[in-house]
Design a protein around this motif. Sequence first.
Motif, PDB file in Angstrom:
ATOM      1  N   PRO A  20       1.353  -3.534 -12.571  1.00 45.13           N
ATOM      2  CA  PRO A  20       1.082  -2.062 -12.238  1.00 45.13           C
ATOM      3  C   PRO A  20      -0.172  -1.382 -11.572  1.00 45.13           C
ATOM      4  O   PRO A  20      -0.339  -0.725 -10.701  1.00 45.13           O
ATOM      5  N   ALA A  21      -1.349  -2.080 -12.450  1.00 48.49           N
ATOM      6  CA  ALA A  21      -2.581  -1.812 -11.781  1.00 48.49           C
ATOM      7  C   ALA A  21      -2.749  -2.289 -10.334  1.00 48.49           C
ATOM      8  O   ALA A  21      -3.458  -1.638  -9.453  1.00 48.49           O
ATOM      9  N   TRP A  23      -0.449  -2.344  -8.069  1.00 45.95           N
ATOM     10  CA  TRP A  23       0.312  -1.551  -7.239  1.00 45.95           C
ATOM     11  C   TRP A  23      -0.496  -0.402  -7.033  1.00 45.95           C
ATOM     12  O   TRP A  23      -0.356   0.054  -6.045  1.00 45.95           O
ATOM     13  N   VAL A  24      -1.170   0.085  -7.824  1.00 40.27           N
ATOM     14  CA  VAL A  24      -1.798   1.490  -7.828  1.00 40.27           C
ATOM     15  C   VAL A  24      -3.123   1.136  -6.985  1.00 40.27           C
ATOM     16  O   VAL A  24      -3.383   1.790  -5.934  1.00 40.27           O
ATOM     17  N   ILE A  25      -3.593  -0.040  -6.922  1.00 42.63           N
ATOM     18  CA  ILE A  25      -4.821  -0.692  -6.217  1.00 42.63           C
ATOM     19  C   ILE A  25      -4.437  -0.727  -4.684  1.00 42.63           C
ATOM     20  O   ILE A  25      -5.066  -0.306  -3.611  1.00 42.63           O
ATOM     21  N   TYR A  27      -1.631   0.861  -3.285  1.00 44.00           N
ATOM     22  CA  TYR A  27      -1.522   2.041  -3.001  1.00 44.00           C
ATOM     23  C   TYR A  27      -2.694   2.845  -2.167  1.00 44.00           C
ATOM     24  O   TYR A  27      -2.472   3.216  -1.142  1.00 44.00           O
ATOM     25  N   GLY A  28      -3.810   2.750  -2.908  1.00 44.38           N
ATOM     26  CA  GLY A  28      -5.165   3.370  -2.624  1.00 44.38           C
ATOM     27  C   GLY A  28      -5.399   2.554  -1.343  1.00 44.38           C
ATOM     28  O   GLY A  28      -5.956   3.048  -0.493  1.00 44.38           O
ATOM     29  N   LYS A  30      -3.706   1.050   0.746  1.00 43.14           N
ATOM     30  CA  LYS A  30      -2.656   1.401   1.885  1.00 43.14           C
ATOM     31  C   LYS A  30      -3.289   2.929   2.401  1.00 43.14           C
ATOM     32  O   LYS A  30      -3.062   2.967   3.813  1.00 43.14           O
ATOM     33  N   GLN A  31      -3.744   3.706   1.736  1.00 42.64           N
ATOM     34  CA  GLN A  31      -4.257   5.083   2.067  1.00 42.64           C
ATOM     35  C   GLN A  31      -5.739   4.943   2.955  1.00 42.64           C
ATOM     36  O   GLN A  31      -5.939   6.105   3.476  1.00 42.64           O
ATOM     37  N   ALA A  73       3.431  -8.225  -7.795  1.00 39.24           N
ATOM     38  CA  ALA A  73       3.191  -6.833  -7.295  1.00 39.24           C
ATOM     39  C   ALA A  73       3.566  -6.673  -5.980  1.00 39.24           C
ATOM     40  O   ALA A  73       4.067  -5.344  -5.515  1.00 39.24           O
ATOM     41  N   HIS A  77       6.666  -4.186  -4.588  1.00 38.78           N
ATOM     42  CA  HIS A  77       6.665  -3.049  -3.905  1.00 38.78           C
ATOM     43  C   HIS A  77       7.433  -3.181  -2.581  1.00 38.78           C
ATOM     44  O   HIS A  77       8.028  -2.405  -2.084  1.00 38.78           O
TER      45      HIS A  77
END
Length: 126
Positions: A20-21, A23-25, A27-28, A30-31, A73, A77
């Motif tokens: 999950p960590a 995934w969050v990284i 996502y960041g 990707k933005q 991960a 996703h």
Amino acid sequence: MKPMEFLLEFLNQNYYMMVPALWVIGYGLKQTPKIPNWTILWILLVISISFGTFAFGFSSEGILNGVIAAGVAVLGHQMFKQTVTSRREKQEIINAAKVLENNLLKEEENKKQVTAEKKEEDNHPL
């Protein structure tokens, strides 16, 4: 057996919280406009291996678990994304088909009405 379950069998339980960590990284990343999408996988892989070897020791098992954690991960996703996108696309197709069907029905009704009006005009003497 699903691909995710297969990979999780090989992943050491100490690495479960990395998924999950990551995934969050991811996502960041990707933005972030300046980071190309194709590099996100490689960045996550480097982070995962680095953290894994730092936290659990530099070994082939640590490196392998870092690779698997990054893979889980990214795969997780993509599975989520493809499922959501597929459902959205199916719903859009269904909605478009309904609109098309309604338009065809309205067009058919208009033709019937025009035909009926012509018949009335033809039957009335002037």
